[in-house]
Design an enzyme around this catalytic site. Structure first.
Site, PDB file in Angstrom:
ATOM      1  N   TRP A  22      44.340  28.650  11.805  1.00  0.00           N
ATOM      2  CA  TRP A  22      43.839  30.020  11.662  1.00  0.00           C
ATOM      3  C   TRP A  22      43.651  30.717  12.996  1.00  0.00           C
ATOM      4  O   TRP A  22      43.454  31.926  13.051  1.00  0.00           O
ATOM      5  CB  TRP A  22      42.489  30.018  10.917  1.00  0.00           C
ATOM      6  N   GLU A  30      51.470  19.484  16.326  1.00  0.00           N
ATOM      7  CA  GLU A  30      50.894  20.293  17.409  1.00  0.00           C
ATOM      8  C   GLU A  30      49.394  20.309  17.187  1.00  0.00           C
ATOM      9  O   GLU A  30      48.912  20.972  16.265  1.00  0.00           O
ATOM     10  CB  GLU A  30      51.451  21.724  17.353  1.00  0.00           C
ATOM     11  N   CYS A  55      43.986  26.363  21.407  1.00  0.00           N
ATOM     12  CA  CYS A  55      44.308  24.952  21.659  1.00  0.00           C
ATOM     13  C   CYS A  55      44.564  24.720  23.135  1.00  0.00           C
ATOM     14  O   CYS A  55      44.270  23.652  23.659  1.00  0.00           O
ATOM     15  CB  CYS A  55      45.503  24.520  20.816  1.00  0.00           C
TER      16      CYS A  55
END
Ligand code: NAD
Length: 493
Positions: free
Chosen positions: A140, A237, A271
């Protein structure tokens, strides 16, 4: 929209808690049906050829650009991020889409290989074929940039795609499918399935030819285990704990500006966001002073108010709070903010100093607007500490003269020297990590090839008088091979 009987879920505006949309929970049985339709469509999509697919993908890209205000507003509503951040995200996603469409043919072109001395009469080629149907599961935090990094490359390579967006940003996933279908030459090339974790699990075992997952390391392990049952290959990932190395010769003003943005933008939910800084002790105090000065000028708030928004996923607030507490309990200090900065659904900027390396705050992904700055004696210590993490996604190095040397020693998938995040916006380079940050790559030629398989084709160009691969092999053929092997010291192939 869901009917009364269909199980459904809501996506929310994280800043207010209001419902943004209601979406059906697609069942395992439906997922299998959708994948089988996607498989039928995959033959026609492949037959369309690179030019045909390029036209469709570029038309989709133009449509997304024309509707950038609409999709950015939806992204902002579902994630809570500022509208300008959402627009930047859309722009970068579109650049990947265009790049994949324009470069797929050249990347998948048949390559010619040297056949070696023993097989000198052969031509040796490697062809690339699409896999068929690719399943994509998305997070998200960047609900268009991240999945489009898989979807566009898989489509350009000639696969059809079934996409399961995060339940927090299902509306963005549905919007992507709807806009694609406005330009699609026929149905089932790109389908979005909405649902919770179970729907994602069903996609893993549905018979897709590859599963491209982006999300947490914890879920990635479940995805890999589910895919193992059907020998479905995966691209994973996952999360990160990206380090920032600041050398004594760094441009501190630029390093602080970029590091604070990397750590705090998108409420720290990136990330590849900076989570830990290793600053040379000669410049650490100045770096901290500048970082605190900058923190004083930024704050979290709803779109239109804050420099960044709320925590999109309410449960992450607990993780953020626990990391601040453990950092302090373990001996760290607060240079700016602290536990009181956690004001759900917002978290104001926090700068922590000298946190021991074994603290949970240093080891685990925080995914919040927090930066930890630790001092190091030299760059060797910085490299060792940067590499001591179980994660290995991205890294940043700030140095005028030592950037490349330090970058070459870092155990991670991507390094930005005197910059941050930039590799994510360069479509020609692969994106991905090592260790707990996952395996496989998205973006660039490597990312496109993930959605293809290699087919080796060798062909006899002329017949040799010697017979190696036959029951008619003669003693003089054996003698020739052995003599050549000895003479060339094994370099026959
Ligand atoms: P998550 O792991 O909670 O969820 C990701 C997706 O997996 C969602 O669509 C979810 O519905 C689905 N899912 C949940 N359980 C599943 C199951 N058992 N089987 C299959 N699918 C399942 O991650 P998130 O909270 O949405 O995203 C945040 C994480 O993503 C962070 O760790 C972040 O670092 C990571 N991330 C990584 C990258 C990257 O490129 N490396 C990019 C963005 C985000």
């Amino acid at each position: 929209m869901a009917t009364k009987r269909t199980p459904s879920f809501d996506s929310h505006n994280p800043a207010t808690g209001e419902v943004v949309g209601t979406y059906p929970i697609v069942s395992g049985k439906q997922v299998v049906e959708i994948v089988s339709h996607a498989r039928e469509a995959s033959h026609q999509w492949e037959k369309l050829g690179f030019n045909g697919r390029k036209k469709v993908l570029l038309a989709w890209s133009s449509l997304i650009i024309r509707r950038i205000d609409q999709i950015a507003a939806l992204i902002s509503l579902e994630t809570g991020k500022p509208l300008s951040d959402a627009k930047l995200e859309v722009s970068i996603a579109v650049s990947h889409l265009g790049w994949a469409a324009r470069h797929a043919e050249e990347i998948m072109r048949t390559s010619y290989r040297a056949p070696g001395l023993l097989m000198a009469n052969m031509s040796a080629t490697v062809q690339r074929s699409p896999l068929g149907v690719v399943g994509v599961i998305g997070p998200w935090n960047y609900p268009i940039f991240t999945p489009v990094g898989s979807i566009s490359y898989a489509l350009a390579a000639g696969n059809t795609v079934v996409f399961k967006p995060s339940e927090f940003t299902a509306g963005v996933g549905v919007w992507l499918e709807e806009t694609f279908n406005e330009v699609a030459p026929f149905a089932d090339i790109f389908t979005t399935i909405t649902g919770l974790g179970e729907t994602g699990g069903a996609l893993c075992t549905s018979g897709v030819d590859k599963l491209s997952f982006t999300g947490s390391t914890r879920t990635a392990k479940l995805v890999a285990a589910q895919c193992a049952a059907t020998m479905t290959p995966v691209v994973l990932e996952c999360g990160g704990k990206d380090p920032v190395i600041v050398a004594a010769d760094a441009n501190l003003a630029r390093a602080v500006d970029a590091t604070m943005w990397s750590a705090m933008a998108n409420a720290g939910q990136s990330c590849i966001g900076a989570e830990r800084v290793y600053a040379d002790e000669k410049v650490a105090d100045k770096f901290i002073e500048l970082a605190v000065e900058l923190a004083q000028t930024i704050h979290a708030g709803a779109p239109g108010d804050g420099n960044y928004g709320p925590a999109t996923m309410p449960s992450q607030i607990k993780v953020i709070q626990s990391h601040i507490k453990s950092a302090i309990k373990d001996g760290g200090t607060c240079a700016y903010g602290g536990s009181a900065s956690v004001q759900p659904p917002f978290v104001q900027p926090v700068i922590l100093l000298d946190v021991p390396e074994n603290s949970a705050a240093m080891r685990e992904e925080t995914f919040g607007p927090i930066i930890i700055i630790n001092r190091v004696k030299n760059m060797q210590e910085a490299i060792e500490l940067a590499n001591a993490s179980t994660y290995g996604l991205g890294a940043n190095v700030w140095s005028k003269h030592q950037g490349k040397r330090i970058a070459g020693k870092l155990a991670c998938g991507m390094v930005a020297i005197n910059s941050t995040f930039s590799f994510a916006a360069i479509a020609s380079v692969p994106f991905g990590g090592v260790k707990d940050s996952g395996y496989g790559r998205v973006h660039g030629p490597e990312g496109l090839l993930e959605y293809t398989y290699a087919r080796t084709v060798v062909r006899t160009r002329f017949n040799l008088p010697i017979k190696f691969l036959s029951f008619k092999r003669r003693p003089k053929d054996d003698t020739l091979v052995i003599t050549l092997t000895k003479w060339l010291k094994g370099r026959l192939g």
